[in-house]
Design a protein around this motif. Sequence first.
Motif, PDB file in Angstrom:
ATOM      1  N   ASP A   1      85.043  42.130  18.983  1.00 27.08           N
ATOM      2  CA  ASP A   1      86.270  41.682  18.781  1.00 27.08           C
ATOM      3  C   ASP A   1      86.436  40.710  17.728  1.00 27.08           C
ATOM      4  N   ALA A   2      86.442  40.839  16.742  1.00 22.46           N
ATOM      5  CA  ALA A   2      86.590  40.068  15.511  1.00 22.46           C
ATOM      6  C   ALA A   2      86.553  40.656  14.107  1.00 22.46           C
ATOM      7  N   LEU A   3      87.281  41.234  13.703  1.00 20.20           N
ATOM      8  CA  LEU A   3      87.411  42.079  12.449  1.00 20.20           C
ATOM      9  C   LEU A   3      87.309  41.111  11.326  1.00 20.20           C
ATOM     10  N   SER A   4      88.088  40.018  11.462  1.00 12.87           N
ATOM     11  CA  SER A   4      88.113  39.141  10.534  1.00 12.87           C
ATOM     12  C   SER A   4      86.601  38.335  10.190  1.00 12.87           C
ATOM     13  N   THR A   5      85.652  38.366  11.107  1.00 10.03           N
ATOM     14  CA  THR A   5      84.340  37.808  10.987  1.00 10.03           C
ATOM     15  C   THR A   5      83.186  38.820  11.128  1.00 10.03           C
ATOM     16  N   ILE A   6      83.698  39.952  10.465  1.00  6.47           N
ATOM     17  CA  ILE A   6      82.568  41.159  10.434  1.00  6.47           C
ATOM     18  C   ILE A   6      81.479  40.682   9.652  1.00  6.47           C
ATOM     19  N   ASP A   7      81.691  40.078   8.455  1.00  3.52           N
ATOM     20  CA  ASP A   7      80.603  40.039   7.772  1.00  3.52           C
ATOM     21  C   ASP A   7      79.608  38.669   8.171  1.00  3.52           C
ATOM     22  N   THR A   8      80.213  37.773   8.887  1.00  2.00           N
ATOM     23  CA  THR A   8      79.027  36.801   9.427  1.00  2.00           C
ATOM     24  C   THR A   8      78.458  37.544  10.533  1.00  2.00           C
ATOM     25  N   ASN A   9      79.049  38.473  11.304  1.00  2.00           N
ATOM     26  CA  ASN A   9      78.440  38.852  12.237  1.00  2.00           C
ATOM     27  C   ASN A   9      77.062  39.872  11.686  1.00  2.00           C
ATOM     28  N   ILE A  10      77.405  40.685  10.885  1.00  2.00           N
ATOM     29  CA  ILE A  10      76.247  41.475  10.153  1.00  2.00           C
ATOM     30  C   ILE A  10      75.182  40.686   9.854  1.00  2.00           C
ATOM     31  N   THR A  11      75.555  39.610   9.194  1.00  2.00           N
ATOM     32  CA  THR A  11      74.553  38.620   8.633  1.00  2.00           C
ATOM     33  C   THR A  11      73.719  38.024   9.876  1.00  2.00           C
ATOM     34  N   TYR A  12      74.384  37.713  11.088  1.00  2.00           N
ATOM     35  CA  TYR A  12      73.797  37.092  12.205  1.00  2.00           C
ATOM     36  C   TYR A  12      72.908  38.396  12.619  1.00  2.00           C
ATOM     37  N   LEU A  13      73.283  39.687  12.684  1.00  2.00           N
ATOM     38  CA  LEU A  13      72.583  40.660  13.268  1.00  2.00           C
ATOM     39  C   LEU A  13      71.259  40.957  12.325  1.00  2.00           C
ATOM     40  N   GLU A  14      71.329  40.809  11.050  1.00  2.00           N
ATOM     41  CA  GLU A  14      70.374  41.254   9.966  1.00  2.00           C
ATOM     42  C   GLU A  14      69.234  39.848  10.024  1.00  2.00           C
ATOM     43  N   GLU A  15      69.794  38.970  10.090  1.00  2.00           N
ATOM     44  CA  GLU A  15      69.105  37.730   9.462  1.00  2.00           C
ATOM     45  C   GLU A  15      68.480  36.497  10.507  1.00  2.00           C
ATOM     46  N   GLN A  16      69.582  36.370  11.362  1.00  2.00           N
ATOM     47  CA  GLN A  16      69.268  35.259  12.364  1.00  2.00           C
ATOM     48  C   GLN A  16      67.913  35.697  13.446  1.00  2.00           C
ATOM     49  N   PRO A  17      66.960  34.678  13.143  1.00  2.00           N
ATOM     50  CA  PRO A  17      65.560  35.210  13.849  1.00  2.00           C
ATOM     51  C   PRO A  17      65.741  34.754  15.292  1.00  2.00           C
ATOM     52  N   ILE A  18      65.802  35.581  16.226  1.00  2.00           N
ATOM     53  CA  ILE A  18      65.881  35.217  17.786  1.00  2.00           C
ATOM     54  C   ILE A  18      64.533  35.663  18.338  1.00  2.00           C
ATOM     55  N   MET A  19      63.925  34.934  19.411  1.00  2.00           N
ATOM     56  CA  MET A  19      63.020  34.937  20.075  1.00  2.00           C
ATOM     57  C   MET A  19      63.262  34.971  21.631  1.00  2.00           C
TER      58      MET A  19
END
Length: 258
Positions: free
Chosen positions: A230-248
Amino acid sequence: MDQSKIYSVRMRASEKESHENGGKHISGGELLSSYNDLPMSVNTLLEKALNHSRGKPDFFQIQCEIVNQPIKRVNPLTVQTNEVTTVKEGQELARTLLKKTGVSEDIIEKAYKQIPEYAVRGAIIIDIHTGERIDGRSDKGVRVSRMDWQTENFEKWAESKTVPANPRLKEALALATKVCHHESTIAELCWSDDPEYITGYVAGKHIGYQRITQLKHYGDERGCRIFFVDALSTIDTNITYLEEQPIMVQWEEDHDGR
Ligand code: PML
Ligand code: MG
């Protein structure tokens, strides 16, 4: 796990050629590892690459990279298994669950119509307002990376929930938990490209991880992974989160949703 030095370990395997040269995707894998566990971690992904029902790889790559950002710990989504007797029933339930997360009927139908066109190996991202694909990653799609769930904690969780402690569920639930943790994710729809695995799921913040026991027929090698956002304007930060934010993923009984 020793927090001081953590590595992201990633594997991808394909048939005939590498993915970028048009080879057929066989399998992929992700984990987070301490320095001392690297031999075991690399071996886990090596075994995965060599033994897959999509075929034997002619190309595979295992990559280790230090993670410099702090690792975020997140509780797993709640899980429910929905038994269905046919693929049709399973797919109807998937649509109903997507509607429950807030995706409109029109957008769901528009997304479903596009599924046969998507020959991507990662995930695709769809805007819930237009039904258009917005990740811009063509046949590569988005690869969710840098997430894991320690086996011991996963097994404790699985026992408490009386669900099978299989690595496929662990990996899929860790991925869905990471994806749904992002504020702009509304839902995920997924079934495997493994011809021998027909259980898939719909996930969302409020409905949790809803397994559906049949979302395709045995022998079908076509998988699907769609994130509705639900946020076309923040798609780049969303993709960065999916690819880079480490989550355990870490199950804390006291903070469990049920
Ligand atoms: C995959 O194998 O690529 C996805 C598996 C999704 C379902 C896992 C489960 O809940 O059993
Ligand atoms: Mg797979």
